[in-house]
Structure formats: structure tokens, C-alpha cells
Write a protein that holds these residues in place. Structure first.
Motif, PDB file in Angstrom:
ATOM      1  N   ASP A  64       0.834  -1.225   0.138  1.00 55.90           N
ATOM      2  CA  ASP A  64      -0.054   0.027  -0.165  1.00 55.90           C
ATOM      3  C   ASP A  64       0.973   1.175   0.116  1.00 55.90           C
ATOM      4  O   ASP A  64       1.815   1.469   0.909  1.00 55.90           O
ATOM      5  CB  ASP A  64      -0.873  -0.028   1.111  1.00 55.90           C
ATOM      6  CG  ASP A  64      -1.716   1.057   1.397  1.00 55.90           C
ATOM      7  OD1 ASP A  64      -1.988   1.750   0.393  1.00 55.90           O
ATOM      8  OD2 ASP A  64      -2.375   1.442   2.249  1.00 55.90           O
ATOM      9  N   GLY A  65       0.720   2.049  -1.091  1.00 59.08           N
ATOM     10  CA  GLY A  65       1.632   3.381  -1.246  1.00 59.08           C
ATOM     11  C   GLY A  65       1.139   4.726  -0.570  1.00 59.08           C
ATOM     12  O   GLY A  65       1.354   5.762  -0.913  1.00 59.08           O
ATOM     13  N   CYS A  66      -0.331   4.638  -0.176  1.00 58.17           N
ATOM     14  CA  CYS A  66      -1.036   5.660   0.367  1.00 58.17           C
ATOM     15  C   CYS A  66      -0.259   6.319   1.628  1.00 58.17           C
ATOM     16  O   CYS A  66      -0.294   5.465   2.541  1.00 58.17           O
ATOM     17  CB  CYS A  66      -2.397   5.476   0.457  1.00 58.17           C
ATOM     18  SG  CYS A  66      -3.355   6.960   0.750  1.00 58.17           S
ATOM     19  N   LYS A  67      -0.141   7.632   1.626  1.00 55.76           N
ATOM     20  CA  LYS A  67       0.340   8.357   2.916  1.00 55.76           C
ATOM     21  C   LYS A  67      -0.456   9.539   3.296  1.00 55.76           C
ATOM     22  O   LYS A  67       0.010  10.365   3.933  1.00 55.76           O
ATOM     23  CB  LYS A  67       1.809   8.370   2.862  1.00 55.76           C
ATOM     24  CG  LYS A  67       2.786   7.243   3.141  1.00 55.76           C
ATOM     25  CD  LYS A  67       4.101   7.573   3.278  1.00 55.76           C
ATOM     26  CE  LYS A  67       5.021   6.443   3.554  1.00 55.76           C
ATOM     27  NZ  LYS A  67       6.339   6.770   3.825  1.00 55.76           N
ATOM     28  N   SER A  68      -1.652   9.506   2.759  1.00 59.71           N
ATOM     29  CA  SER A  68      -2.576  10.794   3.121  1.00 59.71           C
ATOM     30  C   SER A  68      -3.349  10.402   4.308  1.00 59.71           C
ATOM     31  O   SER A  68      -4.067   9.384   4.569  1.00 59.71           O
ATOM     32  CB  SER A  68      -3.434  10.862   1.782  1.00 59.71           C
ATOM     33  OG  SER A  68      -4.689  11.750   2.435  1.00 59.71           O
ATOM     34  N   GLY A  69      -2.834  11.111   5.532  1.00 62.25           N
ATOM     35  CA  GLY A  69      -3.367  10.891   6.846  1.00 62.25           C
ATOM     36  C   GLY A  69      -5.004  10.780   6.790  1.00 62.25           C
ATOM     37  O   GLY A  69      -5.518  10.054   7.498  1.00 62.25           O
ATOM     38  N   GLU A  70      -5.584  11.836   6.179  1.00 58.20           N
ATOM     39  CA  GLU A  70      -6.920  11.971   6.219  1.00 58.20           C
ATOM     40  C   GLU A  70      -7.540  10.802   5.320  1.00 58.20           C
ATOM     41  O   GLU A  70      -8.702  10.201   6.021  1.00 58.20           O
ATOM     42  CB  GLU A  70      -7.397  13.108   5.306  1.00 58.20           C
ATOM     43  CG  GLU A  70      -9.101  13.273   5.310  1.00 58.20           C
ATOM     44  CD  GLU A  70      -9.509  13.349   6.807  1.00 58.20           C
ATOM     45  OE1 GLU A  70     -10.748  12.872   6.953  1.00 58.20           O
ATOM     46  OE2 GLU A  70      -8.778  13.808   7.716  1.00 58.20           O
ATOM     47  N   ARG A  71      -7.101  10.355   4.255  1.00 59.51           N
ATOM     48  CA  ARG A  71      -7.545   9.178   3.608  1.00 59.51           C
ATOM     49  C   ARG A  71      -7.474   7.850   4.447  1.00 59.51           C
ATOM     50  O   ARG A  71      -8.385   7.042   4.423  1.00 59.51           O
ATOM     51  CB  ARG A  71      -6.963   8.958   2.182  1.00 59.51           C
ATOM     52  CG  ARG A  71      -7.810   8.081   1.449  1.00 59.51           C
ATOM     53  CD  ARG A  71      -7.144   8.225  -0.083  1.00 59.51           C
ATOM     54  NE  ARG A  71      -8.164   7.511  -0.783  1.00 59.51           N
ATOM     55  CZ  ARG A  71      -8.076   6.771  -1.865  1.00 59.51           C
ATOM     56  NH1 ARG A  71      -6.652   6.794  -2.520  1.00 59.51           N
ATOM     57  NH2 ARG A  71      -8.891   6.525  -2.895  1.00 59.51           N
ATOM     58  N   ILE A  72      -6.340   7.700   4.967  1.00 53.13           N
ATOM     59  CA  ILE A  72      -5.825   6.608   6.003  1.00 53.13           C
ATOM     60  C   ILE A  72      -6.928   6.448   6.876  1.00 53.13           C
ATOM     61  O   ILE A  72      -7.415   5.356   7.443  1.00 53.13           O
ATOM     62  CB  ILE A  72      -4.691   6.617   5.958  1.00 53.13           C
ATOM     63  CG1 ILE A  72      -3.735   6.161   5.110  1.00 53.13           C
ATOM     64  CG2 ILE A  72      -4.253   5.427   7.588  1.00 53.13           C
ATOM     65  CD1 ILE A  72      -2.238   6.265   5.405  1.00 53.13           C
ATOM     66  N   ARG A  73      -7.260   7.674   7.642  1.00 52.77           N
ATOM     67  CA  ARG A  73      -8.296   7.615   8.957  1.00 52.77           C
ATOM     68  C   ARG A  73      -9.313   7.384   8.407  1.00 52.77           C
ATOM     69  O   ARG A  73     -10.044   6.676   9.098  1.00 52.77           O
ATOM     70  CB  ARG A  73      -8.001   9.267   9.430  1.00 52.77           C
ATOM     71  CG  ARG A  73      -7.028   9.422  10.462  1.00 52.77           C
ATOM     72  CD  ARG A  73      -7.215  10.706  11.227  1.00 52.77           C
ATOM     73  NE  ARG A  73      -6.780  11.739  10.380  1.00 52.77           N
ATOM     74  CZ  ARG A  73      -5.590  12.464  10.023  1.00 52.77           C
ATOM     75  NH1 ARG A  73      -4.643  11.816  10.756  1.00 52.77           N
ATOM     76  NH2 ARG A  73      -5.744  13.310   9.282  1.00 52.77           N
ATOM     77  N   ARG A  74      -9.808   7.554   7.093  1.00 52.92           N
ATOM     78  CA  ARG A  74     -11.353   7.251   6.938  1.00 52.92           C
ATOM     79  C   ARG A  74     -11.425   5.819   6.401  1.00 52.92           C
ATOM     80  O   ARG A  74     -12.183   5.175   6.683  1.00 52.92           O
ATOM     81  CB  ARG A  74     -11.591   7.939   5.517  1.00 52.92           C
ATOM     82  CG  ARG A  74     -11.924   9.704   5.789  1.00 52.92           C
ATOM     83  CD  ARG A  74     -12.747  10.117   4.604  1.00 52.92           C
ATOM     84  NE  ARG A  74     -12.123   9.830   3.336  1.00 52.92           N
ATOM     85  CZ  ARG A  74     -11.159  10.549   2.737  1.00 52.92           C
ATOM     86  NH1 ARG A  74     -10.838  11.886   3.254  1.00 52.92           N
ATOM     87  NH2 ARG A  74     -10.747  10.314   1.300  1.00 52.92           N
ATOM     88  N   ALA A  75     -10.052   5.337   5.940  1.00 48.91           N
ATOM     89  CA  ALA A  75     -10.163   3.812   5.570  1.00 48.91           C
ATOM     90  C   ALA A  75      -9.926   2.976   6.797  1.00 48.91           C
ATOM     91  O   ALA A  75     -10.811   1.810   6.637  1.00 48.91           O
ATOM     92  CB  ALA A  75      -8.911   3.633   4.872  1.00 48.91           C
ATOM     93  N   TYR A  76      -9.605   3.161   8.017  1.00 41.63           N
ATOM     94  CA  TYR A  76      -9.466   2.713   9.104  1.00 41.63           C
ATOM     95  C   TYR A  76     -10.647   2.854  10.228  1.00 41.63           C
ATOM     96  O   TYR A  76     -10.631   2.617  11.217  1.00 41.63           O
ATOM     97  CB  TYR A  76      -8.004   2.640   9.605  1.00 41.63           C
ATOM     98  CG  TYR A  76      -7.280   2.033   8.855  1.00 41.63           C
ATOM     99  CD1 TYR A  76      -6.736   0.664   8.961  1.00 41.63           C
ATOM    100  CD2 TYR A  76      -6.280   2.640   7.806  1.00 41.63           C
ATOM    101  CE1 TYR A  76      -6.016  -0.040   8.048  1.00 41.63           C
ATOM    102  CE2 TYR A  76      -5.484   2.059   6.971  1.00 41.63           C
ATOM    103  CZ  TYR A  76      -5.268   0.791   7.203  1.00 41.63           C
ATOM    104  OH  TYR A  76      -4.303  -0.069   6.164  1.00 41.63           O
TER     105      TYR A  76
END
Length: 399
Positions: free
Chosen positions: A250-262
Motif C-alpha cells: 500500500d503506497g498511500c500516505k495521506s493521513g486523512e484518507r487513511i483515517r477514513r479507511a481505518y
């Protein structure tokens, strides 16, 4: 014990939950390590490759994890997440709109599955580590079938019932050229199995989809890759039997997008984590942890590029002489993200050299460095496939 080392945790733990492994019931007949389910109609065998069949290791792992060590904070074994209820909840999570990880990987496979299948040689042994839901691998298997390519697919899992479920779904595709099998065992067990004389003679392709590597720290992920590279080259390899590896990152390091994902409004992530407490109670045989006395926290560590999920007791807990403070965070799951720099470091330490890339349409975060034009003779010759948020790398092993 090193935290986050998924391979070590799995190697030390043989069973996911009570009805698996040594406790396989009368619905399965056993003959020379071949397990055949007599209540299913699909044509797939499950081979028991385990070298030990004791559930005591999982209990010892729980105790050691909660105790921690001099340089290791207390944690909760992530293996306890994966009982039948945990698998059901996680499957629901993968369909959640903001959970981009599965969607991104599937997008790549939909667009490039045919090309990936072309890289898997005829008569190959195709092993998927921690098989789980077959949605992703099924696209590659269907592409292999379209090529009329005779391949033996082996799904590796420590859960017998999960192998039954996954292989049953794959069997519905009605393959003629792709033969499907299950391997009941751990990463450690499959290292030994891959080196059997009858397997070494054939091309071998090992696949790590999803977050198999992301769950480990970066040094541990590199060590895991290096170990499979070593296993695949433990004996002399002919040009026709040259092995390969497929890797998902997984190459995503967008904090906001990761917070929504988890996190999710339905509380699926919270229920998924808390279910590990119920599973621990089942493994222990008594109610050591009361679910209502715990909560779940999710933290994105931007500096480390890692998302961590914690079980947190709301009040002090005493477990078999081990004291856990109120609000003390016990890591139960980690997901390391790999941008271009991280990826280069991983390949370098593991001894891999990527030379080809396939990517999906979703190129939102990070960068992928262009592949090198030359190969060091001692490195791994690699083909890789990836997109910015969920990368899959196909490495064609050659030392």
C-alpha cells in the motif's frame, strides 16, 4: 519476541480458532497429510503441511505479547483477529467505500490480470500466502484459464475452514486447466514444502496480496522477502523452473484518507478488533477479558508511515499475573505504507531489483521511481505491478 513480525507470529502459532487444525472434525478424512472434506462437492484437496499441531503455542504467544520485553511494549497478538467472526467482519470492511486498499488492488488486477498471468509459466506451482478471500487471486486464475495454461494453485492458510470456503468459491469458476489445492500450515511450513524435490523441479510463484508485508515493520518485511528468495533458490534451478514472487504493498500516505479507511460510522473496525478479545477467551478456555471493559484506538504515525490499531482497557486488567494499566495501548495491528523511497529501501535490503511496472488509474499519492535499466547479477530480476495506493509487484526470481 519482535513486535510486528507476522511471519514469526504465524510460525509460533498453528491455529486461528478452536475448530481448525488438530481439531478438524469427522467431516474431513486424513490420508498421508491429505485432508478431503466429505461434505463439499468441489474438487480441491487440502494438504496438511504443518510440522506441529498444538494450540498451546498461541496461548504462549498471548502471554508473551502481553508481558512485553525490555525493548518491546506489551501488545495483543494480531493472529487472534482471524477467527471465523473476525474474517466475516473483515470481509465487510473490505467493501466499505472508504477502504481503498482492496479496491485499488482489484483495479490493478482487473486491468492487468492477463499480463500478470502471462508471466506465470506453464506447469507452475502458484502459492498464495494467507489466501483469505479469493476475489483477487481469482482474476489471475481466470486469466490463466483463458490462456489454457496448466497451473496448480495452492492457497496457504492456518485455518482449515477458511481454506474450505475460499476453495469452494474458486471451484465455482469451473476451471479445466487450473487445478486448485489448499495448504494447511504456516509461512514456516511452506518454506519446507516449497523445497520438496517434486516441487523444486517445477516453476514456483509465491504471491503476497493485501497487507501481508505491510503488517510487518520495514526491516521485518525485507527479511521475510529475503527468506522466500533464499528458499526459492535453495537448490540448483533450471531456466525452465525459474521461480517468481508477487507482492502487494500500500503506497498511500495521506493521513486523512487513511483515517477514513481505518474507521467507519458502523463501527466495523471496532467490532473487528474487540472480537480478538472474545477469540482469546475461546483459546484460553475461560473469560479472561471482558469486551465491555475495552475500547479501540486508531493512530496514523506520519513519521513512520504506519497506521496502528490498539486495544485499550478502560480500567486496570490483571491477566495471569500480568498487569495492564488503564488506557494502556496494546498494538494489535499495524499497516506500513510504502512510498517510492520506502519501496527502494525494501528492495535493496531484500535483494530485489524491479524492472517492470503495471499500474491502475488511481495515481493520487506518492511516486513510483522508474525501473532501473540494468540488473546486478546477484540481485533478483523483477517484474512488478503496482498503483499508487495499492501496489502489487511481480518479481521473477533470478540470482
Amino acid at each position: 519476541m519482535t513486535e510486528g513480525n507476522i511471519q514469526k507470529r504465524v510460525e509460533q502459532s498453528v491455529e486461528r480458532f478452536e475448530n481448525d487444525g488438530a481439531n478438524i472434525n469427522g467431516n474431513a478424512s486424513v490420508n498421508d497429510n491429505l485432508l478431503i472434506d466429505t461434505n463439499t462437492s468441489f474438487n480441491a484437496d487440502i494438504i496438511d503441511i504443518r510440522r506441529t499441531q498444538s494450540k498451546a503455542n498461541l496461548i504462549e504467544l498471548l502471554r508473551a505479547s502481553l508481558k512485553g520485553g525490555h525493548h518491546t511494549p506489551p501488545s495483543f497478538p494480531s493472529l487472534l483477529l482471524w477467527d471465523e467472526e473476525g474474517l466475516r467482519l473483515f470481509e465487510k470492511i473490505t467493501h466499505y467505500p472508504d477502504y481503498y486498499l482492496s479496491r485499488s488492488e482489484i483495479e490493478v488486477l482487473e486491468q492487468h490480470g492477463d499480463e500478470i498471468a502471462q508471466k506465470i509459466k506453464p506447469k507452475s506451482i502458484f502459492v498464495e500466502l494467507g489466501s483469505g478471500n479469493p476475489r483477487k487471486v481469482l482474476m489471475i486464475l481466470q486469466a490463466l484459464e483463458k490462456l489454457d495454461r496448466d497451473v496448480d494453485y495452492f492457497a496457504l492458510d492456518v485455518s482449515y475452514s477458511e481454506l474450505q470456503r475460499g476453495l469452494g468459491e474458486i471451484a465455482d469458476a469451473g476451471f479445466n486447466h487450473v487445478r486448485c489445492h489448499g495448504l494447511l500450515g504456516t509461512f514456516d511450513d511452506v518454506h519446507t514444502w516449497l523445497q520438496l524435490p517434486e516441487n523444486v523441479k517445477r516453476p514456483r510463484c509465491v504471491a503476497m496480496f493485501g497487507s501481508t508485508l505491510g503488517a510487518s515493520t520495514r526491516p521485518e518485511a525485507a527479511k521475510l522477502l529475503a527468506s522466500f528468495n533464499k528458499t526459492l533458490h535453495s537448490t540448483a534451478i533450471t531456466a525452465e523452473a525459474k521461480p517468481s514472487i508477487i507482492i502487494g504493498l500500500d503506497g498511500c500516505k495521506s493521513g486523512e484518507r487513511i483515517r477514513r479507511a481505518y474507521t467507519d460510522p458502523e463501527g466495523l473496525h471496532v467490532r473487528f478488533a474487540l472480537n480478538a478479545l472474545d477469540n482469546a477467551n475461546r483459546v484460553l478456555g475461560y473469560e479472561a477479558f471482558q469486551r465491555k471493559e475495552w475500547t479501540v484506538k486508531n493512530d496514523w504515525d506520519e513519521q513512520e508511515g504506519c497506521n496502528r490499531k490498539y486495544l485499550v482497557p478502560l480500567k486496570p486488567v490483571l491477566f495471569e499475573g500480568i498487569s495492564i494499566n488503564a488506557m494502556e495501548k496494546l498494538n494489535i495491528a499495524s499497516s506500513h505504507k510504502y512510498d517510492a523511497k520506502d519501496k527502494v529501501g525494501l528492495w535493496k535490503v531484500a535483494g530485489l531489483t524491479p524492472v517492470v511496472r503495471w499500474s491502475g488509474d488511481e495515481e493520487l499519492y506518492g511516486e513510483i521511481a522508474p525501473p532501473p535499466t540494468a540488473l546486478a547479477p546477484s540481485f533478483l530480476h523483477s517484474f512488478y505491478l503496482g498503483c499508487q495506493n495499492s501496489r502489487i509487484w511481480l518479481t521473477d526470481s533470478r540470482l
